[in-house]
Design a protein around this motif. Structure first.
Motif, mmCIF file in Angstrom:
data_model
loop_
_atom_site.group_PDB
_atom_site.id
_atom_site.type_symbol
_atom_site.label_atom_id
_atom_site.label_comp_id
_atom_site.label_asym_id
_atom_site.label_seq_id
_atom_site.Cartn_x
_atom_site.Cartn_y
_atom_site.Cartn_z
ATOM 1 N N ALA A 271 6.818 -10.408 21.902
ATOM 2 C CA ALA A 271 6.706 -10.220 23.352
ATOM 3 C C ALA A 271 6.972 -8.773 23.736
ATOM 4 O O ALA A 271 6.293 -8.210 24.609
ATOM 5 C CB ALA A 271 7.675 -11.154 24.073
ATOM 6 N N LEU A 272 7.936 -8.152 23.098
ATOM 7 C CA LEU A 272 8.227 -6.738 23.371
ATOM 8 C C LEU A 272 7.037 -5.853 23.032
ATOM 9 O O LEU A 272 6.728 -4.901 23.755
ATOM 10 C CB LEU A 272 9.457 -6.290 22.579
ATOM 11 C CG LEU A 272 10.816 -6.703 23.148
ATOM 12 C CD1 LEU A 272 11.910 -6.497 22.106
ATOM 13 C CD2 LEU A 272 11.131 -5.891 24.407
ATOM 14 N N LYS A 273 6.367 -6.180 21.950
ATOM 15 C CA LYS A 273 5.228 -5.359 21.531
ATOM 16 C C LYS A 273 4.005 -5.568 22.416
ATOM 17 O O LYS A 273 3.059 -4.785 22.360
ATOM 18 C CB LYS A 273 4.890 -5.657 20.069
ATOM 19 C CG LYS A 273 5.959 -5.161 19.094
ATOM 20 C CD LYS A 273 5.602 -5.496 17.667
ATOM 21 C CE LYS A 273 6.678 -5.012 16.692
ATOM 22 N NZ LYS A 273 6.795 -3.557 16.621
ATOM 23 N N GLU A 274 4.009 -6.629 23.219
ATOM 24 C CA GLU A 274 2.869 -6.934 24.082
ATOM 25 C C GLU A 274 3.118 -6.551 25.546
ATOM 26 O O GLU A 274 2.341 -6.935 26.423
ATOM 27 C CB GLU A 274 2.546 -8.434 23.999
ATOM 28 C CG GLU A 274 2.131 -8.914 22.617
ATOM 29 C CD GLU A 274 0.761 -8.415 22.192
ATOM 30 O OE1 GLU A 274 0.026 -7.890 23.053
ATOM 31 O OE2 GLU A 274 0.427 -8.544 21.001
ATOM 32 N N LEU A 275 4.185 -5.798 25.812
ATOM 33 C CA LEU A 275 4.537 -5.475 27.189
ATOM 34 C C LEU A 275 3.441 -4.713 27.931
ATOM 35 O O LEU A 275 3.347 -4.775 29.154
ATOM 36 C CB LEU A 275 5.834 -4.660 27.232
ATOM 37 C CG LEU A 275 7.135 -5.468 27.137
ATOM 38 C CD1 LEU A 275 8.334 -4.539 27.060
ATOM 39 C CD2 LEU A 275 7.280 -6.401 28.317
ATOM 40 N N GLY A 276 2.610 -4.010 27.173
ATOM 41 C CA GLY A 276 1.542 -3.246 27.802
ATOM 42 C C GLY A 276 0.522 -4.105 28.520
ATOM 43 O O GLY A 276 -0.271 -3.607 29.325
ATOM 44 N N ARG A 277 0.536 -5.415 28.263
ATOM 45 C CA ARG A 277 -0.429 -6.317 28.900
ATOM 46 C C ARG A 277 0.029 -6.781 30.285
ATOM 47 O O ARG A 277 -0.720 -7.458 30.987
ATOM 48 C CB ARG A 277 -0.641 -7.555 28.015
ATOM 49 C CG ARG A 277 -1.262 -7.254 26.652
ATOM 50 C CD ARG A 277 -1.384 -8.539 25.847
ATOM 51 N NE ARG A 277 -1.920 -8.314 24.512
ATOM 52 C CZ ARG A 277 -3.219 -8.362 24.197
ATOM 53 N NH1 ARG A 277 -4.118 -8.621 25.131
ATOM 54 N NH2 ARG A 277 -3.618 -8.149 22.953
ATOM 55 N N ILE A 278 1.256 -6.462 30.693
ATOM 56 C CA ILE A 278 1.794 -6.985 31.956
ATOM 57 C C ILE A 278 1.138 -6.323 33.163
ATOM 58 O O ILE A 278 1.000 -5.096 33.224
ATOM 59 C CB ILE A 278 3.320 -6.759 32.037
ATOM 60 C CG1 ILE A 278 4.054 -7.681 31.072
ATOM 61 C CG2 ILE A 278 3.829 -7.029 33.449
ATOM 62 C CD1 ILE A 278 5.554 -7.579 31.161
ATOM 63 N N ASP A 279 0.771 -7.146 34.121
ATOM 64 C CA ASP A 279 0.395 -6.668 35.458
ATOM 65 C C ASP A 279 1.694 -6.620 36.262
ATOM 66 O O ASP A 279 2.135 -7.615 36.830
ATOM 67 C CB ASP A 279 -0.610 -7.622 36.101
ATOM 68 C CG ASP A 279 -1.047 -7.162 37.490
ATOM 69 O OD1 ASP A 279 -0.425 -6.230 38.040
ATOM 70 O OD2 ASP A 279 -1.995 -7.750 38.037
#
Length: 532
Positions: A271-279
């Motif tokens: 989840a930390l590595k996917e933070l760039g996907r957050i709106d």
């Protein structure tokens, strides 16, 4: 009444909440919404179908071979109203293991998702005295001859079943993951699960305005105790998805309007590595419970978004032993929190002597209120007795208490690695190595050393598009961890073997290691010298 403890039943709690909240949405799953009142009425129908059509009565055990779906939720409420016992089974179970779980649990019937029916059919046919097979999620199709379509049960009488159920009656028989031996069935009374949910509410401040999101399996205690039960007890909305997806996780959080969610183990690193996907403009998440807890620096990308981190220490057998609330001192980040009024906690050495603050030993506990812990391991009296020697429940986990009684998880006893006289926490090692940019996941295991004790092997899963470069990874480790912790062996793997509750099955990794020792990348054979 002791703080956090609830002495009622699951069915009575739903009835009470239906009266209180009526048409307020409780459950949301794949675009379908169900209010408290609607679930109360529907589960009456399912309960009456179980009793009158299928012959299920108080005390009977019913296996649930289902992932996250509405039928799972309907089933556990309905069985609870009858005083029957739900036996959630990991959907990964098959063959000999599934046969063992059905036999060991003395299940009388099974509710199985349509897609899993073939896996269960031959086993059920071979079990003596096994009763009805109910097929869930049929989606308009037909069911095999001799089985029951779950949807047909919704046509039964909608009156509330007149069955007396006590809070100390068994609600669930929940099997441990069994990664190191035969799975043990944890006998859980109604008051245990509801109290677990309430303990989280009191520590984290959940309200009816919260939206609690889980993608963890409901057959696992984390989702069932600390998402489902918490939402039910406080009147919040529960949003459930089928499973965890790293690429979809943050979009599901945002689109659901979630204000709280839970993450386990390696899931948090992904989840930390996917933070760039957050709106970020749509993000409403105010709390995230991570177990084991993240230290302050690791959690910073989340806290910078305004998300408060919480944690706890708990097991299927127990309750919320310690809780780390959203407003704990910053210097306590990384701890599992403090014990509350309902528990006595100790750190014990191998001879069950209590250790001083800061000393690492086995985490042990005693409940200080009735009905908040398991009643034992089903049909395993010796295992039940051995887990409670000297009247302490031995968790099998290692940790320490600081001078302020904050608990810090170190490792599972069986996962600890001892190398060159030093005890190595695989949890700490994995957290450090996962901070390397191109590594998505990692799992450390002990392998035999020619010098005695252990050497360290780490399996790594690389981010898509990145190449496994062992020497660079070791140099990073050398810069960021004690020399004795730096792995000797590295092995790239496409995916870590896991249970469906996202626990890494390290026994499988040890089997791989045993078969491939001579092929593993070896730091010493490569001539790399470490800093001291």
């Amino acid at each position: 009444m002791t703080s956090g403890v609830i002495h009622t039943t699951l069915g009575e709690m739903l009835r009470k909440q239906a009266e209180t909240f009526g048409d307020k949405i409780f459950l949301s799953f794949e675009g379908q919404d169900f209010s408290f009142s609607e679930l109360d009425h529907r589960t009456n129908r399912v309960a009456n179908a179980f009793r009158k059509q299928l012959g299920i009565s108080k005390g009977d055990h019913v296996a649930l071979l289902m992932g996250n779906c509405t039928q799972f939720v309907l089933s556990i409420f309905a069985l609870a109203k009858l005083g029957a016992v739900a036996v959630p089974i990991n959907t990964a179970a098959k063959g000999v293991l599934l046969e063992y779980l059905l036999h060991q649990s003395t299940s009388k019937a099974i509710i199985v998702q349509h897609e899993l029916y073939e896996r269960a059919a031959s086993i059920v046919d071979g079990l003596k005295g096994f009763g009805p097979v109910v097929i869930a999620e049929v989606d308009g199709g037909s069911v095999p001859e001799g089985t029951v379509n779950f949807d047909d049960m919704l046509d039964a009488d909608g009156s509330c079943p007149e069955v007396f159920v006590d809070p100390r009656d068994t609600m669930f028989l929940m099997f441990t993951s069994g990664t190191t031996g035969p799975s043990k069935g944890v006998v859980s009374p109604h008051s245990q699960g509801l109290s677990c949910g309430n303990q989280a509410i009191e520590a984290y401040g959940y309200t009816p305005d919260d939206v609690i999101f889980t993608c963890l399996p409901l057959f696992h205690a984390n989702a069932l105790w600390y998402s489902f039960m918490s939402a039910l007890v406080c009147g919040a909305k529960l949003v459930v998805t089928r499973r965890f997806s790293g690429s979809n996780y943050w979009e599901e959080i945002v689109s659901s309007g979630a204000t709280q969610t839970n993450a386990l183990g390696a899931m948090a690193n992904i989840a930390l590595k996917e933070l760039g996907r957050i709106d970020r403009s749509r993000l409403k998440l105010r709390q995230m419970m991570v177990v084991p807890a993240l230290d302050g620096e690791t959690a910073r990308p989340l806290t910078d978004l305004g998300i408060k981190m919480t944690s706890l220490f708990a097991q299927t057998e127990t309750f919320a032993v310690t809780l780390h609330g959203p407003d704990e001192p910053l210097e306590k980040a990384g701890s599992a929190g403090r014990p509350r009024a309902h528990v006595s906690l100790a750190i014990l050495d191998d001879d069950d002597n209590a250790l001083a603050p800061g000393e690492v030993g086995e985490i042990a506990l005693r409940p200080m209120a009735p009905g908040i812990m398991m009643d034992g391991y089903f049909r395993m009296p010796e295992e039940t007795l051995s887990s409670c020697s000297t009247l302490w429940f031995h968790t099998g986990d290692r940790g320490y208490l600081d001078k302020d009684d904050y608990l810090y998880f170190v490792d599972r006893k069986k996962d600890a690695i001892r190398r060159r006289g030093e005890n190595i926490s695989t949890y700490e090692l994995e957290m450090i190595i996962c901070s390397y940019d191109s590594i998505r996941e990692a799992a450390a295991v002990a392998v035999p050393s020619e010098l005695g004790e252990d050497d360290v092997l780490v399996f790594v899963v690389m981010e898509e598009g990145h190449v496994f470069e062992a020497e660079k990874i070791i140099r990073f480790c050398d810069e960021n961890m004690p020399y004795f912790m730096v792995p000797r062996y590295l092995e790239a793997i496409s995916a870590l073997p896991k249970t469906t509750s996202e626990k890494v099955e390290k026994y499988k990794l040890r089997e791989i290691a045993a078969d491939r020792m001579k092929q593993l990348w070896d730091r010493e054979a490569s001539g790399i010298k470490l800093k001291r």
